[in-house]
Design a protein around this motif. Sequence first.
Motif, PDB file in Angstrom:
ATOM      1  N   ILE A   8       0.840  -1.198   0.000  1.00 17.60           N
ATOM      2  CA  ILE A   8       0.000   0.000   0.000  1.00 17.60           C
ATOM      3  C   ILE A   8       0.875   1.249   0.000  1.00 17.60           C
ATOM      4  O   ILE A   8       1.845   1.329   0.747  1.00 17.60           O
ATOM      5  CB  ILE A   8      -0.904   0.032   1.253  1.00 17.60           C
ATOM      6  N   ASN A   9       0.522   2.218  -0.829  1.00 12.84           N
ATOM      7  CA  ASN A   9       1.192   3.517  -0.842  1.00 12.84           C
ATOM      8  C   ASN A   9       0.424   4.505   0.028  1.00 12.84           C
ATOM      9  O   ASN A   9      -0.805   4.567  -0.038  1.00 12.84           O
ATOM     10  CB  ASN A   9       1.257   4.079  -2.265  1.00 12.84           C
ATOM     11  N   PHE A  10       1.152   5.277   0.825  1.00  9.51           N
ATOM     12  CA  PHE A  10       0.553   6.290   1.691  1.00  9.51           C
ATOM     13  C   PHE A  10       1.167   7.653   1.411  1.00  9.51           C
ATOM     14  O   PHE A  10       2.240   7.758   0.829  1.00  9.51           O
ATOM     15  CB  PHE A  10       0.775   5.927   3.170  1.00  9.51           C
ATOM     16  N   ASN A  11       0.484   8.691   1.864  1.00 11.92           N
ATOM     17  CA  ASN A  11       0.932  10.073   1.706  1.00 11.92           C
ATOM     18  C   ASN A  11       1.596  10.603   2.972  1.00 11.92           C
ATOM     19  O   ASN A  11       1.293  11.695   3.425  1.00 11.92           O
ATOM     20  CB  ASN A  11      -0.253  10.982   1.346  1.00 11.92           C
ATOM     21  N   GLY A  12       2.495   9.837   3.570  1.00 11.73           N
ATOM     22  CA  GLY A  12       3.211  10.317   4.740  1.00 11.73           C
ATOM     23  C   GLY A  12       2.696   9.773   6.056  1.00 11.73           C
ATOM     24  O   GLY A  12       3.234  10.111   7.107  1.00 11.73           O
ATOM     25  N   ASN A  13       1.663   8.933   6.038  1.00  6.70           N
ATOM     26  CA  ASN A  13       1.142   8.386   7.293  1.00  6.70           C
ATOM     27  C   ASN A  13       1.196   6.852   7.332  1.00  6.70           C
ATOM     28  O   ASN A  13       0.428   6.214   8.035  1.00  6.70           O
ATOM     29  CB  ASN A  13      -0.272   8.898   7.566  1.00  6.70           C
ATOM     30  N   ALA A  14       2.144   6.256   6.626  1.00  5.83           N
ATOM     31  CA  ALA A  14       2.283   4.793   6.614  1.00  5.83           C
ATOM     32  C   ALA A  14       2.568   4.250   8.010  1.00  5.83           C
ATOM     33  O   ALA A  14       1.969   3.252   8.421  1.00  5.83           O
ATOM     34  CB  ALA A  14       3.385   4.356   5.649  1.00  5.83           C
ATOM     35  N   GLU A  15       3.452   4.908   8.748  1.00  7.01           N
ATOM     36  CA  GLU A  15       3.791   4.414  10.083  1.00  7.01           C
ATOM     37  C   GLU A  15       2.583   4.472  11.014  1.00  7.01           C
ATOM     38  O   GLU A  15       2.311   3.537  11.757  1.00  7.01           O
ATOM     39  CB  GLU A  15       4.948   5.213  10.669  1.00  7.01           C
ATOM     40  N   GLU A  16       1.825   5.557  10.947  1.00  2.00           N
ATOM     41  CA  GLU A  16       0.609   5.687  11.768  1.00  2.00           C
ATOM     42  C   GLU A  16      -0.389   4.592  11.410  1.00  2.00           C
ATOM     43  O   GLU A  16      -0.941   3.927  12.284  1.00  2.00           O
ATOM     44  CB  GLU A  16      -0.018   7.062  11.549  1.00  2.00           C
ATOM     45  N   ALA A  17      -0.604   4.385  10.109  1.00  2.00           N
ATOM     46  CA  ALA A  17      -1.550   3.359   9.657  1.00  2.00           C
ATOM     47  C   ALA A  17      -1.101   1.971  10.106  1.00  2.00           C
ATOM     48  O   ALA A  17      -1.900   1.176  10.604  1.00  2.00           O
ATOM     49  CB  ALA A  17      -1.703   3.411   8.139  1.00  2.00           C
ATOM     50  N   PHE A  18       0.181   1.677   9.965  1.00  2.00           N
ATOM     51  CA  PHE A  18       0.668   0.352  10.320  1.00  2.00           C
ATOM     52  C   PHE A  18       0.701   0.120  11.827  1.00  2.00           C
ATOM     53  O   PHE A  18       0.523  -1.010  12.277  1.00  2.00           O
ATOM     54  CB  PHE A  18       2.022   0.076   9.659  1.00  2.00           C
ATOM     55  N   THR A  19       0.882   1.161  12.596  1.00  2.00           N
ATOM     56  CA  THR A  19       0.771   1.034  14.051  1.00  2.00           C
ATOM     57  C   THR A  19      -0.662   0.647  14.412  1.00  2.00           C
ATOM     58  O   THR A  19      -0.903  -0.209  15.264  1.00  2.00           O
ATOM     59  CB  THR A  19       1.201   2.328  14.747  1.00  2.00           C
ATOM     60  N   PHE A  20      -1.620   1.253  13.710  1.00  2.00           N
ATOM     61  CA  PHE A  20      -3.033   0.894  13.904  1.00  2.00           C
ATOM     62  C   PHE A  20      -3.276  -0.556  13.484  1.00  2.00           C
ATOM     63  O   PHE A  20      -3.894  -1.336  14.215  1.00  2.00           O
ATOM     64  CB  PHE A  20      -3.913   1.862  13.118  1.00  2.00           C
ATOM     65  N   TYR A  21      -2.788  -0.960  12.308  1.00  2.00           N
ATOM     66  CA  TYR A  21      -2.993  -2.323  11.824  1.00  2.00           C
ATOM     67  C   TYR A  21      -2.364  -3.326  12.796  1.00  2.00           C
ATOM     68  O   TYR A  21      -2.931  -4.377  13.080  1.00  2.00           O
ATOM     69  CB  TYR A  21      -2.405  -2.512  10.421  1.00  2.00           C
ATOM     70  N   TYR A 130      -7.839   5.193   6.988  1.00  2.00           N
ATOM     71  CA  TYR A 130      -6.742   5.638   6.133  1.00  2.00           C
ATOM     72  C   TYR A 130      -7.087   5.532   4.654  1.00  2.00           C
ATOM     73  O   TYR A 130      -6.235   5.740   3.802  1.00  2.00           O
ATOM     74  CB  TYR A 130      -5.472   4.840   6.454  1.00  2.00           C
ATOM     75  N   GLY A 131      -8.323   5.160   4.344  1.00  2.00           N
ATOM     76  CA  GLY A 131      -8.766   5.076   2.959  1.00  2.00           C
ATOM     77  C   GLY A 131      -8.523   3.735   2.294  1.00  2.00           C
ATOM     78  O   GLY A 131      -8.806   3.567   1.117  1.00  2.00           O
ATOM     79  N   ILE A 132      -8.002   2.756   3.038  1.00  2.00           N
ATOM     80  CA  ILE A 132      -7.732   1.437   2.470  1.00  2.00           C
ATOM     81  C   ILE A 132      -9.005   0.602   2.543  1.00  2.00           C
ATOM     82  O   ILE A 132      -9.685   0.577   3.559  1.00  2.00           O
ATOM     83  CB  ILE A 132      -6.587   0.727   3.232  1.00  2.00           C
ATOM     84  N   GLU A 133      -9.297  -0.098   1.436  1.00  2.00           N
ATOM     85  CA  GLU A 133     -10.509  -0.909   1.364  1.00  2.00           C
ATOM     86  C   GLU A 133     -10.203  -2.365   1.715  1.00  2.00           C
ATOM     87  O   GLU A 133      -9.214  -2.929   1.259  1.00  2.00           O
ATOM     88  CB  GLU A 133     -11.104  -0.816  -0.033  1.00  2.00           C
ATOM     89  N   TRP A 134     -11.077  -2.937   2.542  1.00  2.00           N
ATOM     90  CA  TRP A 134     -10.896  -4.293   3.058  1.00  2.00           C
ATOM     91  C   TRP A 134     -12.171  -5.107   2.877  1.00  2.00           C
ATOM     92  O   TRP A 134     -13.271  -4.572   2.953  1.00  2.00           O
ATOM     93  CB  TRP A 134     -10.614  -4.258   4.557  1.00  2.00           C
TER      94      TRP A 134
END
Length: 144
Positions: A8-21, A130-134
Amino acid sequence: MRAINPWINFNGNAEEAFTFYKSVFGGEFTKIIRFKDISGPEMPIAENEANKIMYIGLPLGKNNVLIANDVPGFMGRVSEAENRSKIYVSADSREEAEQIFNGLSAGGDVEGPIGDTPWGTYAGMFRDKYGIEWIVEFDGSYNG
């Protein structure tokens, strides 16, 4: 085929999203590489891009890894409103499906509430915060 690993590509919040995941799936990151880690004379990295994520991996189960990066500013922004590919999670039980669905959909938009489907599974679909579809599904008839 050993595994398919979504990236997944993020706009600068990959670490935040992955901490959530990680808070939902558990486990530990396999590695985190920041752009500053690859910076050098042959590949200078702007100061405002240095702490962005070049690679982050979160193992899911035995053979799967969820992977992401932040897109550097010079490459433009990822369109978070577009219909990106969905990530499909095949759960081992109804309870696990509910736990994953409820955890990941928190703060997001549920497109299809989790429940029994006409095709005999237990599934739901959503876009996380984060806008990712699941899609999360449990198929009790699957014996694999």
